[in-house]
Design a protein around this motif. Structure first.
Motif, PDB file in Angstrom:
ATOM      1  N   CYS A  79      -5.289   0.367   5.898  1.00 45.30           N
ATOM      2  CA  CYS A  79      -4.376  -0.715   5.511  1.00 45.30           C
ATOM      3  C   CYS A  79      -4.634  -1.981   6.321  1.00 45.30           C
ATOM      4  O   CYS A  79      -4.500  -3.099   5.806  1.00 45.30           O
ATOM      5  N   LYS A 117      -3.885  -2.810  -4.299  1.00 47.58           N
ATOM      6  CA  LYS A 117      -3.430  -2.162  -3.058  1.00 47.58           C
ATOM      7  C   LYS A 117      -3.947  -0.726  -2.992  1.00 47.58           C
ATOM      8  O   LYS A 117      -4.298  -0.131  -3.992  1.00 47.58           O
ATOM      9  N   HIS A 118      -3.975  -0.182  -1.788  1.00 45.70           N
ATOM     10  CA  HIS A 118      -4.401   1.202  -1.592  1.00 45.70           C
ATOM     11  C   HIS A 118      -3.339   2.176  -2.094  1.00 45.70           C
ATOM     12  O   HIS A 118      -2.136   1.971  -1.885  1.00 45.70           O
ATOM     13  N   GLY A 136      -8.537  -3.056   5.175  1.00 52.88           N
ATOM     14  CA  GLY A 136      -8.867  -3.191   3.767  1.00 52.88           C
ATOM     15  C   GLY A 136      -9.916  -2.206   3.294  1.00 52.88           C
ATOM     16  O   GLY A 136     -10.273  -2.190   2.106  1.00 52.88           O
ATOM     17  N   HIS A 191       0.863  -1.172   0.000  1.00 54.65           N
ATOM     18  CA  HIS A 191       0.000   0.000   0.000  1.00 54.65           C
ATOM     19  C   HIS A 191       0.906   1.230   0.000  1.00 54.65           C
ATOM     20  O   HIS A 191       2.002   1.200   0.578  1.00 54.65           O
TER      21      HIS A 191
END
Length: 347
Positions: free
Chosen positions: A312, A120-121, A315, A94
Motif C-alpha cells: 500500500c 486500488k489494491h 504501490g 485499498h
C-alpha cells in the motif's frame, strides 16, 4: 511512496483483534488505525477502547463517509465480504479482505472489477503464503528445482475440530464448511506454489456425517442441532496445463492426527512436502532428501500484514491478488456444485 496509511477495520471479531489490529500496530508510525465498525456497535466501541482507536461506527457506510481512510481490512463473515469490499474500493481505499474471497464467483468477480476500476489494491488473507516454509520452497520452485509440477495434494483435516464459536457452521453466512474455511488455505498455498494454473474441471464430494450429532469437541462445543455445512469435502481439480490437484478438508473425521494442514507437490525434477519442508530429488545417481537446516521464525500473520502495508505504501502489487481470488472462488464453488450434482463440473 506514501509515508503513512490510515486504516479502518470492518468487523470487530476475533480475526480483527487477534490478527489485523495487533499486526498493524507492529508497523509503527507507518500505520494509524483510525476507525473500526461492527453491526454490534458495542463490540466496536469495546475494541476501539481496547486498542486506542479514535473512532467507532455501526456500519461500514458511516465509517467510510466520516473517517479519512487509505486502507480497509474486511473481517466479517463471508456473506458480507463483497459489499464491504466494493464500498471501500469505491471510496478510494485499498482493501485486505479475509479469506475466502466471497460466497460466489459472481461476488468475487465484482470485487475484482471494483478493484480494477478504482486502481486500488485488493488482497486476501491467505497467511500460509507468508510462512517461512512457503517462502523457501517458492525460491526453489522459481529456480527450477522441482521442474514441471504436474501433481499435488492439499490437506486440511481435523479429527474433531468443529469451531465452537462464530458462524463457521452456518451455511447461510459462510457458504460452506471446512472446504471454504480451512481447505481454501491449503488450496491457495498449493495454487500459489504451482503458479496459479488455469482450472478446467473439478470433481467434488461432500459429507455431513459427524457434525449433526453431539460429540467430543477439541475446539469447544459446537451447535450440532443447527449444523448446516459439510463436515468433510474431497475433490480433484484438473488444470489447462495437464496438472491435477487432490484436496481433502474436514472439520471432523475419524483419523489419528488432531490437525493436519499440508501441501504435497510432485514435479518431474523433484517433489516437496511443505509442512514441515522437505524436498525429494534424484541427483548424480542418487535419490536425495533436502531439508533446510534453518528457516526464520516469524509469525505468518505479522509478515502478511507487513507485506500488505508495504504494498500500500509503495504501490507494488500485493502477494495475493484479486484475479487469483476469482480463480480460487471458481474452484471452491465448482467443487460444491459437483458434490451437489454428483458429477464432474467444467469451469
Amino acid at each position: 511512496m506514501a509515508d503513512k496509511i490510515r486504516v479502518g477495520i470492518v468487523g470487530a471479531g476475533g480475526i480483527a483483534q487477534q490478527v489485523h489490529i495487533p499486526n498493524y500496530k507492529k508497523c509503527g508510525e507507518q500505520v494509524e488505525i483510525v476507525a473500526i465498525c461492527d453491526v454490534a456497535v458495542e463490540r466496536a466501541e469495546e475494541a476501539a477502547r481496547r486498542w486506542s482507536i479514535p473512532h467507532f461506527f455501526k456500519t461500514a457506510d458511516e465509517m467510510l463517509e466520516k473517517a479519512e481512510l487509505d486502507v480497509v481490512s474486511v473481517c466479517t463473515p463471508n456473506k458480507f465480504h463483497k459489499d464491504a469490499t466494493v464500498k471501500a474500493l469505491e471510496a478510494g481505499c485499498h482493501v485486505l479482505c479475509e479469506k475466502p474471497p466471497a460466497m460466489t464467483v459472481e461476488e468475487a468477480q465484482a470485487m475484482a472489477d471494483a478493484a480494477k476500476k478504482s486502481g486500488k489494491h485488493l488482497s486476501y488473507g491467505f497467511h500460509y503464503r507468508h510462512t517461512s516454509e512457503v517462502d523457501c520452497l517458492k525460491r526453489f520452485i522459481d529456480a527450477g528445482e522441482l521442474g514441471e509440477i504436474y501433481a499435488g495434494t492439499a490437506i486440511a483435516v481435523r479429527r474433531r475440530g468443529i469451531p465452537g464459536w462464530g458462524v463457521f457452521t452456518n451455511k447461510e453466512l459462510q457458504g460452506g464448511g471446512p472446504l471454504i474455511d480451512i481447505g481454501c488455505h491449503m488450496l491457495d498455498t498449493a495454487l500459489y506454489l504451482m503458479g496459479y494454473p488455469e482450472p478446467t474441471m473439478v470433481w467434488g464430494a461432500t459429507y455431513q456425517k459427524l457434525g449433526t450429532r453431539k460429540g467430543v469437541g477439541l475446539l469447544g462445543d459446537w451447535d450440532w442441532e443447527h449444523f448446516t455445512v459439510e463436515d468433510m469435502a474431497r475433490g480433484m481439480i484438473q488444470f489447462a496445463n495437464g496438472a491435477t490437484l487432490v484436496i481433502e478438508s474436514a472439520f471432523a473425521a475419524n483419523v489419528k492426527e488432531r490437525d493436519v494442514m499440508n501441501v504435497k507437490l510432485m514435479g518431474d525434477l523433484g517433489g516437496a512436502n511443505v509442512f514441515p519442508l522437505e524436498m525429494y530429488q534424484e541427483k548424480h545417481g542418487a535419490l536425495i532428501d533436502v531439508t533446510p537446516a534453518y528457516l526464520p521464525e516469524i509469525s505468518p500473520y505479522e509478515r502478511e500484514i507487513r507485506r500488505w502495508v508495504d504494498a500500500c505504501l509503495t504501490g507494488e502489487p500485493p502477494l495475493s491478488t484479486a484475479e487469483q481470488g476469482v480463480k480460487l472462488q471458481r474452484i471452491l464453488n465448482g467443487l460444491y456444485e459437483s458434490a451437489e450434482r454428483g458429477e464432474p463440473v467444467k469451469l
